[in-house]
Design a protein around this motif. Structure first.
Motif, short mmCIF file in Angstrom:
data_model
loop_
_atom_site.label_atom_id
_atom_site.label_comp_id
_atom_site.label_asym_id
_atom_site.label_seq_id
_atom_site.Cartn_x
_atom_site.Cartn_y
_atom_site.Cartn_z
N SER A 62 0.83 -1.21 0.00
CA SER A 62 0.00 0.00 0.00
C SER A 62 0.86 1.26 0.00
N HIS B 170 -7.92 5.97 -1.89
CA HIS B 170 -7.90 4.54 -1.59
C HIS B 170 -8.11 3.66 -2.81
N VAL C 214 -4.64 3.52 -4.45
CA VAL C 214 -3.76 2.68 -3.63
C VAL C 214 -4.09 1.20 -3.85
N ILE D 221 -1.56 -1.70 -5.33
CA ILE D 221 -1.26 -2.93 -4.58
C ILE D 221 -1.35 -4.13 -5.52
N SER E 98 0.44 5.85 6.50
CA SER E 98 1.02 5.13 5.36
C SER E 98 1.88 6.02 4.48
N SER F 145 -6.58 -6.86 0.04
CA SER F 145 -6.39 -5.45 -0.34
C SER F 145 -7.72 -4.74 -0.62
N TYR G 164 -8.98 -1.72 1.36
CA TYR G 164 -8.75 -0.31 0.99
C TYR G 164 -9.95 0.29 0.25
N VAL H 240 -7.26 5.66 3.58
CA VAL H 240 -6.03 4.87 3.49
C VAL H 240 -5.43 4.65 4.87
#
Length: 469
Positions: A101, A120, A123, A127, A264, A347, A350, A356
């Motif tokens: 992430s 998000h 992200v 991923i 993050s 994942s 997210y 996030v």
């Protein structure tokens, strides 16, 4: 016959520190302000040092490849040995989602669009692309050899040094900022606010800095005078790690305004430092790209590591032949693809959480809990083996005579790990109250499923699953 050259004390200190050199955990540390001192010292006393010392004795007594799985099998039997190896594989699912992430967050800064870093959906997409990308590359090439030390140098060591140096320079220039996470100092701020349960969860995030601390024990047999030098190496490296992390954590806490920490986003403090010190913003793009390279190198190393351990467990008859398939280059293809699929599913977190920050922290905590369950089994095994296998020579042994020191260290580790699991179940203060029940359910269900699945598989295993050599 040539003998293997022994590691010096200083070489082992360097190797141990290299395992835990990462900038990713600094924001999780910094969000605690002055109380990060209490949490970090506590993590060392009840977690890092006890687990390291226990692992050292077990590694010198049972140096076979496999580590914790071998130790637990010897003490508690094949069932719990299989559970241990499974947990250390499964924790990687959650851990790699968390690590991957940060690539999306970093890429937002690489291209100069900070909004992407907190998107998000973006992200999530990164991923998927990054993990499947390194997975497919590992099926074709030995990526550890390709990236190796260069990835660590570019993506870990240089950024960490830059973070510490710039943080100190910024603190000297602007002083302690009252409106930051650090705020003005008073002795009572070092002790966490135990009435605010939502902040206690951050202790689990700090424990994650030392997760995997048992890995350095593989070198315990290869050091001059392990009985004397290994504990010195462990304690010295942990103290150095605490000092470096504290400098980084305190300076970041001093730079980021209260309520604005992005867990993050390790580029966030660099942006603040560059603005305050008059450094051109292009530095942020460059340092983000460097850290992203380091993260991708780390992802690449983890694609094959745990899966190679698991295929050995599978070939011993704990999993059906389907799991024992390898490519022509020996890559455990089934495990590698299962990893990629499960990581893709996790994942999705997210996409369903509010931001996030929340998703990153939730997954970090799940990784820590799963690790902790394996550590409890390891600590229990260390005590059991003192009575079950007293005949085994242990070049490093806790206590010259008797078992009392082992009992003390193992109980300390179990207490520390149990506290970590308990505080991990408290919804963190960064989460909206409405997401609290979902957070608890995610942690409890994730942990139970991680433990129950290997117990079910072991119960139904068949003799014909064992690979004929």
């Amino acid at each position: 016959m040539s003998s293997v050259k022994k590691l010096t004390l200083f070489q082992l200190i360097g190797i141990t520190m290299a395992f835990f050199g990462t900038v990713r955990s600094v924001p999780t540390l910094a969000i605690n302000g002055w109380s990060q001192i209490f949490y970090l010292v506590g993590a060392v006393i009840v977690f890092a040092i006890p687990i390291s010392l226990i692992a050292a004795e077990l590694a010198t007594g049972w140096p076979e490849e496999g580590g914790p799985q071998v130790w637990v099998t010897e003490a508690l039997g094949e069932r719990w040995g299989f559970v241990t190896s499974w947990l250390l594989w499964v924790q990687m699912f959650f851990g790699m989602v968390m690590v991957a992430s940060t690539v999306g967050v970093l890429l937002g800064y690489v291209v100069g669009d900070a909004k992407l870093a907190q998107n998000h959906i973006f992200v999530f997409i990164v991923i998927i692309i990054s993990y499947w990308g390194v997975t497919l590359l590992n099926l074709k090439f030995d990526m550890v050899k390709v990236v190796g030390n260069i990835g660590s140098l570019i993506g870990v060591y240089i950024p960490f040094i830059a973070l510490v140096v710039l943080g100190i320079a910024y603190a000297i220039k602007v002083g302690i900022q009252p409106g930051s996470y650090l705020g003005t100092f008073s002795a009572d701020k070092i002790i966490p606010n135990f009435h605010d349960f939502g902040t206690l969860t951050y202790f689990s995030g700090i424990i994650f800095i030392f997760a995997g601390v048992e890995i350095s024990s593989v070198h315990a047999n290869n050091i001059e005078n392990p009985k004397k030098n290994y504990p010195i190496a462990v304690i010295a490296s942990v103290i150095l790690l605490v000092i470096v992390n504290l400098i980084a954590g305190l300076t970041v806490a001093n730079a980021v305004p209260m309520g604005k920490m992005e867990l993050s986003n390790i580029t966030q403090p660099f942006v603040i430092y560059c603005e305050g010190l008059g450094i051109p913003s292009i530095f942020n793009n460059i340092i983000s790209a460097m850290i992203a390279i380091g993260v991708l190198a780390q992802l690449s190393a983890w694609v094959l590591g745990p899966s190679k351990a698991m295929i050995k467990v599978a070939e011993e008859g704990n999993l059906p032949p389907f799991f024992q398939k390898r490519t022509k280059k020996g890559v455990p293809i089934t495990f590698v693809l299962i990893q990629a699929i499960v990581i893709s599913l996790i994942s999705i977190t997210y996409l369903v959480t509010s931001d996030v920050n929340s998703a990153f922290f939730m997954i970090t905590i799940t990784t820590t809990i799963v690790y902790c369950v394996a550590y409890i089994l390891m600590a229990i095994s260390a005590i059991v083996l003192r009575y079950k296998r007293p005949d085994v020579k242990r070049p490093f042994r806790l206590g010259a005579k008797g078992n009392s020191l082992m009992w003390i260290v193992a109980i300390l580790a179990i207490i520390g790990v149990s506290i970590t699991i308990l505080v991990s179940l408290i919804p963190p203060s960064i989460l909206p109250a409405s997401e609290g029940p979902g957070y608890i359910a995610f942690q409890v269900i994730g942990t139970i499923v991680s433990v129950v699945i290997p117990l079910i598989i072991f119960h139904f295993r068949k003799p014909e699953w064992k690979k004929v050599k």
